[in-house]
Design a protein around this motif. Structure first.
Motif, short mmCIF file in Angstrom:
data_model
loop_
_atom_site.label_atom_id
_atom_site.label_comp_id
_atom_site.label_asym_id
_atom_site.label_seq_id
_atom_site.Cartn_x
_atom_site.Cartn_y
_atom_site.Cartn_z
N ALA A 25 84.90 147.88 -9.29
CA ALA A 25 84.89 146.53 -9.85
C ALA A 25 85.71 145.57 -9.01
O ALA A 25 85.29 144.45 -8.73
N ALA A 26 86.89 146.02 -8.58
CA ALA A 26 87.76 145.16 -7.77
C ALA A 26 87.10 144.81 -6.44
O ALA A 26 87.22 143.68 -5.96
N VAL A 27 86.40 145.76 -5.85
CA VAL A 27 85.70 145.49 -4.59
C VAL A 27 84.59 144.47 -4.81
O VAL A 27 84.41 143.54 -4.02
N LEU A 28 83.85 144.62 -5.90
CA LEU A 28 82.74 143.69 -6.18
C LEU A 28 83.24 142.31 -6.57
O LEU A 28 82.64 141.30 -6.22
N GLU B 189 111.18 157.63 -0.42
CA GLU B 189 111.49 156.36 -1.06
C GLU B 189 110.81 155.17 -0.41
O GLU B 189 110.88 154.05 -0.93
N ARG B 190 110.14 155.38 0.71
CA ARG B 190 109.44 154.28 1.35
C ARG B 190 108.24 153.85 0.50
O ARG B 190 107.70 154.64 -0.28
N GLU B 191 107.84 152.59 0.68
CA GLU B 191 106.82 152.02 -0.19
C GLU B 191 105.42 152.36 0.30
O GLU B 191 105.05 152.06 1.43
N GLY B 192 104.66 152.99 -0.56
CA GLY B 192 103.28 153.34 -0.25
C GLY B 192 102.47 153.37 -1.53
O GLY B 192 103.01 153.32 -2.64
N TRP B 193 101.15 153.50 -1.37
CA TRP B 193 100.25 153.38 -2.52
C TRP B 193 99.23 154.51 -2.50
O TRP B 193 98.68 154.86 -1.46
N GLU B 194 98.96 155.05 -3.66
CA GLU B 194 98.14 156.25 -3.79
C GLU B 194 96.68 156.04 -3.40
O GLU B 194 95.96 157.02 -3.15
N VAL B 195 96.22 154.81 -3.33
CA VAL B 195 94.82 154.54 -3.00
C VAL B 195 94.66 153.76 -1.69
O VAL B 195 93.55 153.37 -1.33
N ALA B 196 95.77 153.53 -0.99
CA ALA B 196 95.72 152.66 0.19
C ALA B 196 94.95 153.27 1.36
O ALA B 196 94.62 152.56 2.31
N HIS B 197 94.65 154.56 1.30
CA HIS B 197 93.88 155.20 2.38
C HIS B 197 92.39 154.94 2.26
O HIS B 197 91.62 155.21 3.19
N LEU B 198 91.96 154.43 1.12
CA LEU B 198 90.53 154.18 0.90
C LEU B 198 90.12 152.87 1.55
O LEU B 198 90.79 151.84 1.36
N PRO B 199 89.02 152.86 2.31
CA PRO B 199 88.59 151.61 2.95
C PRO B 199 88.09 150.60 1.93
O PRO B 199 87.73 150.94 0.81
N SER B 200 88.10 149.34 2.34
CA SER B 200 87.59 148.21 1.55
C SER B 200 88.54 147.73 0.46
O SER B 200 88.19 146.83 -0.30
N LEU B 201 89.73 148.32 0.37
CA LEU B 201 90.66 147.89 -0.66
C LEU B 201 91.67 146.91 -0.08
O LEU B 201 92.56 147.29 0.68
N GLY B 202 91.53 145.65 -0.46
CA GLY B 202 92.47 144.62 -0.03
C GLY B 202 93.51 144.37 -1.10
O GLY B 202 93.62 145.13 -2.08
N PRO B 203 94.29 143.30 -0.95
CA PRO B 203 95.36 143.00 -1.92
C PRO B 203 94.87 142.87 -3.36
O PRO B 203 95.55 143.31 -4.29
N TYR B 204 93.68 142.28 -3.56
CA TYR B 204 93.17 142.13 -4.92
C TYR B 204 92.95 143.49 -5.58
O TYR B 204 93.32 143.71 -6.74
N PHE C 99 94.81 147.88 -9.11
CA PHE C 99 95.19 149.29 -9.29
C PHE C 99 96.59 149.39 -9.86
O PHE C 99 96.84 150.15 -10.82
N ARG C 100 97.52 148.65 -9.30
CA ARG C 100 98.90 148.74 -9.76
C ARG C 100 99.06 148.24 -11.19
O ARG C 100 99.78 148.84 -12.00
N ILE C 101 98.38 147.16 -11.52
CA ILE C 101 98.52 146.59 -12.86
C ILE C 101 97.88 147.47 -13.92
O ILE C 101 98.46 147.71 -14.99
N PHE C 102 96.69 147.99 -13.63
CA PHE C 102 95.88 148.60 -14.68
C PHE C 102 95.77 150.13 -14.62
O PHE C 102 95.25 150.72 -15.57
N HIS C 103 96.22 150.76 -13.54
CA HIS C 103 95.99 152.21 -13.51
C HIS C 103 97.11 153.05 -12.89
O HIS C 103 97.16 154.25 -13.13
N ARG C 104 97.98 152.47 -12.13
CA ARG C 104 98.95 153.31 -11.41
C ARG C 104 99.81 154.15 -12.35
O ARG C 104 100.10 155.32 -12.06
#
Length: 261
Positions: free
Chosen positions: A78-81, A175-190, A195-200
């Protein structure tokens, strides 16, 4: 007598010129440029969009993320679309896409031509189709996990991620900042903000939903640490803070107690 008249006229002209020169020297910059300034007006019939909002007593704000937030696959698709697309256009496409490809495995095997036809109403359908298939294949190969995080360069702020190597995997105790889905292509800041707001919190096993359902003592939801750039996500965060009695400044991240009136 004629000479006297000429002399008097000369003095008047001199005094007049002196006054004009004096006025020029004493005028402020605002006075000088005032005549060059014009008021800009919107074209007839055009209005600026008002920030999206909802009454604080409402249970939901009205974002698509609230409908799919507990399902990470649906949320990210949904976020990609929705990125740079109007929701009224994207919603029926999302419903059809999820119906035809209900999991990352299904989407990874999708026909580009069929997916492109499905995405046609959104524009850029061929490139969108290829990116979504690449996204799904990356998911199947390396599903999101709470034990693996990755950098997103310059997210959430400029300079973030510079201390992490490309494709480096961060473990839970790093402790460095990273994200569990950041390796997936097509995911920008939105998408990352969504992801962080609704599912992390769900992925990390901290709560059963983004509202903190089932969370333990001292739990602070992830949405409180997100400062989105997207206007609708910003409005949602403002609304969430207001429901808790705070007025949140999206530019500075600061908050003040809301009036009880």
């Amino acid at each position: 007598k004629s000479a006297v008249a000429v002399s008097e006229m000369s003095r008047r002209v001199t005094r007049s010129m002196s006054r004009r020169e004096s006025e020029k020297r004493t005028k402020s910059p605002a006075d000088v440029t005032e005549h060059k300034t014009s008021t800009r007006r919107l074209p007839a019939g055009r209005v600026l969009p008002a920030p999206r909002t909802a009454p604080i007593e409402n249970e939901h704000f009205g974002l698509i993320q609230e409908s799919v937030g507990t399902d990470l696959y649906k949320l990210l698709v949904a976020a990609v679309l929705w990125n740079r697309t109007r929701g009224v256009q994207a919603r029926p496409v999302l419903l059809k896409l999820i119906s035809d490809y209900p999991s990352p495995n299904h989407l990874a095997e999708a026909s580009i031509s069929h997916l492109s036809d499905l995405l046609h109403p959104l524009g850029l359908h061929n490139s969108r189709a290829r990116r979504l298939v690449a996204f799904a294949k990356a998911w199947v190969q390396n599903p999101p996990s709470k034990s693996r995080r990755y950098r997103k360069l310059h997210y959430p702020s400029h300079g973030n991620g510079l201390d992490i190597r490309k494709n480096e995997v961060l473990t839970e105790d790093d402790e460095r900042e990273g994200w569990e889905v950041a390796h997936l292509p097509s995911l920008g800041p939105y998408a990352l903000d969504s992801f962080r707001i609704f599912h992390r919190d769900i992925l990390r096993g901290l709560a059963q939903d983004w509202n903190g359902k089932g969370a333990g003592p001292g739990f602070e939801p992830e949405w409180k640490r997100v400062a989105p750039m997207d206007k609708d996500l910003r409005a949602y965060i403002c609304w969430r803070w207001l429901k808790e009695g705070w007025i949140w400044d999206a530019e500075t991240g600061t908050k003040v107690r809301a009036s009880k009136k």
